[in-house]
Design a protein around this motif. Structure first.
Motif, mmCIF file in Angstrom:
data_model
loop_
_atom_site.group_PDB
_atom_site.id
_atom_site.type_symbol
_atom_site.label_atom_id
_atom_site.label_comp_id
_atom_site.label_asym_id
_atom_site.label_seq_id
_atom_site.Cartn_x
_atom_site.Cartn_y
_atom_site.Cartn_z
ATOM 1 N N GLU A 1 6.154 -14.190 -74.044
ATOM 2 C CA GLU A 1 7.257 -13.240 -73.919
ATOM 3 C C GLU A 1 7.639 -12.991 -72.458
ATOM 4 N N TYR A 2 6.792 -13.420 -71.528
ATOM 5 C CA TYR A 2 7.054 -13.248 -70.099
ATOM 6 C C TYR A 2 7.412 -14.570 -69.438
ATOM 7 N N LYS A 3 8.172 -14.461 -68.358
ATOM 8 C CA LYS A 3 8.446 -15.600 -67.477
ATOM 9 C C LYS A 3 7.735 -15.303 -66.165
ATOM 10 N N PHE A 4 6.812 -16.168 -65.789
ATOM 11 C CA PHE A 4 5.984 -15.973 -64.599
ATOM 12 C C PHE A 4 6.560 -16.753 -63.422
ATOM 13 N N LEU A 5 7.000 -16.044 -62.405
ATOM 14 C CA LEU A 5 7.587 -16.646 -61.208
ATOM 15 C C LEU A 5 6.495 -16.772 -60.147
ATOM 16 N N VAL A 6 5.966 -17.965 -59.997
ATOM 17 C CA VAL A 6 4.870 -18.216 -59.060
ATOM 18 C C VAL A 6 5.434 -18.383 -57.650
ATOM 19 N N THR A 7 4.977 -17.539 -56.738
ATOM 20 C CA THR A 7 5.365 -17.687 -55.339
ATOM 21 C C THR A 7 4.513 -18.802 -54.710
ATOM 22 N N ARG A 8 4.754 -19.114 -53.475
ATOM 23 C CA ARG A 8 3.978 -20.155 -52.766
ATOM 24 C C ARG A 8 2.632 -19.552 -52.364
ATOM 25 N N ILE A 9 1.821 -19.209 -53.376
ATOM 26 C CA ILE A 9 0.562 -18.522 -53.116
ATOM 27 C C ILE A 9 -0.312 -19.323 -52.147
ATOM 28 N N ALA A 10 -0.974 -18.616 -51.268
ATOM 29 C CA ALA A 10 -1.945 -19.159 -50.305
ATOM 30 C C ALA A 10 -1.313 -19.977 -49.187
ATOM 31 N N CYS A 11 0.001 -20.143 -49.198
ATOM 32 C CA CYS A 11 0.662 -20.988 -48.199
ATOM 33 C C CYS A 11 1.284 -20.167 -47.071
ATOM 34 N N GLY A 12 0.953 -18.914 -46.990
ATOM 35 C CA GLY A 12 1.428 -18.051 -45.915
ATOM 36 C C GLY A 12 0.237 -17.523 -45.136
ATOM 37 N N PHE B 1 -2.119 -26.181 -59.747
ATOM 38 C CA PHE B 1 -1.199 -25.801 -60.824
ATOM 39 C C PHE B 1 -0.821 -26.969 -61.732
ATOM 40 N N LYS B 2 -1.570 -28.058 -61.650
ATOM 41 C CA LYS B 2 -1.252 -29.228 -62.478
ATOM 42 C C LYS B 2 -1.173 -28.873 -63.961
ATOM 43 N N ALA B 3 -2.075 -28.047 -64.444
ATOM 44 C CA ALA B 3 -2.084 -27.670 -65.861
ATOM 45 C C ALA B 3 -0.897 -26.783 -66.236
ATOM 46 N N ALA B 4 -0.198 -26.238 -65.252
ATOM 47 C CA ALA B 4 0.955 -25.365 -65.519
ATOM 48 C C ALA B 4 2.249 -26.144 -65.705
ATOM 49 N N ILE B 5 2.238 -27.397 -65.378
ATOM 50 C CA ILE B 5 3.472 -28.187 -65.360
ATOM 51 C C ILE B 5 4.159 -28.213 -66.723
ATOM 52 N N ASP B 6 3.393 -28.134 -67.801
ATOM 53 C CA ASP B 6 3.965 -28.162 -69.143
ATOM 54 C C ASP B 6 3.991 -26.798 -69.833
ATOM 55 N N VAL B 7 3.713 -25.747 -69.090
ATOM 56 C CA VAL B 7 3.761 -24.398 -69.650
ATOM 57 C C VAL B 7 5.143 -23.829 -69.342
ATOM 58 N N GLU B 8 5.969 -23.758 -70.369
ATOM 59 C CA GLU B 8 7.395 -23.444 -70.199
ATOM 60 C C GLU B 8 7.686 -22.103 -69.530
ATOM 61 N N ASN B 9 6.805 -21.132 -69.689
ATOM 62 C CA ASN B 9 7.082 -19.813 -69.117
ATOM 63 C C ASN B 9 6.494 -19.620 -67.720
#
Length: 128
Positions: free
Chosen positions: A85-96, A109-117
């Motif tokens: 039910e949520y859309k997760f907007l991942v920022t450029r974590i750890a890159c700042g 995040f390889k396992a996230a590539i097919d997670v639509e939300n």
């Protein structure tokens, strides 16, 4: 295959179903970078360094090397799968502030590539 939008470079507002995913530290001292935005705008809780809080999800990135971040990313991906039910907007974590390179963090995040939300930054997707 990733065939959806990318996380915007700057997020100042969220829709009701959107979650701001940011890099934190284990103590939840959200003093700078995306963590500060999470506190100021999206309900991140001072002193909570992991998981859902307000309209945010914290992934600790300041406790060691890349290998220490992976379990938290895995937990996040599992959480996102359980909450379509949520859309997760991942920022450029750890890159700042944490000081990692995109090439080091994107593979987590390889396992996230097919997670639509789960919405990823463009440069993460380009590496994956």
């Amino acid at each position: 295959m990733y065939n959806r939008e990318y996380t915007p470079n700057f997020i100042n507002q969220l829709k009701e179903n959107e979650i701001f995913v940011f890099g934190s530290n284990l103590k939840g001292m959200h003093a700078g970078g995306a963590a500060r935005v999470a506190v100021d705008k999206f309900g991140a809780v001072w002193g909570q360094g992991v998981g859902m809080q307000g309209q945010c999800y914290a992934i600790p990135t300041m406790q060691g090397g890349v290998e220490t971040i992976q379990p938290y990313v895995d937990d996040f991906i599992a959480y996102a799968r359980q909450h379509p039910e949520y859309k997760f907007l991942v920022t450029r974590i750890a890159c700042g502030i944490a000081g990692f390179r995109v090439e080091e963090i994107a593979p987590l995040f390889k396992a996230a590539i097919d997670v639509e939300n789960i919405i990823l930054p463009r440069d993460f997707v380009e590496i994956l």
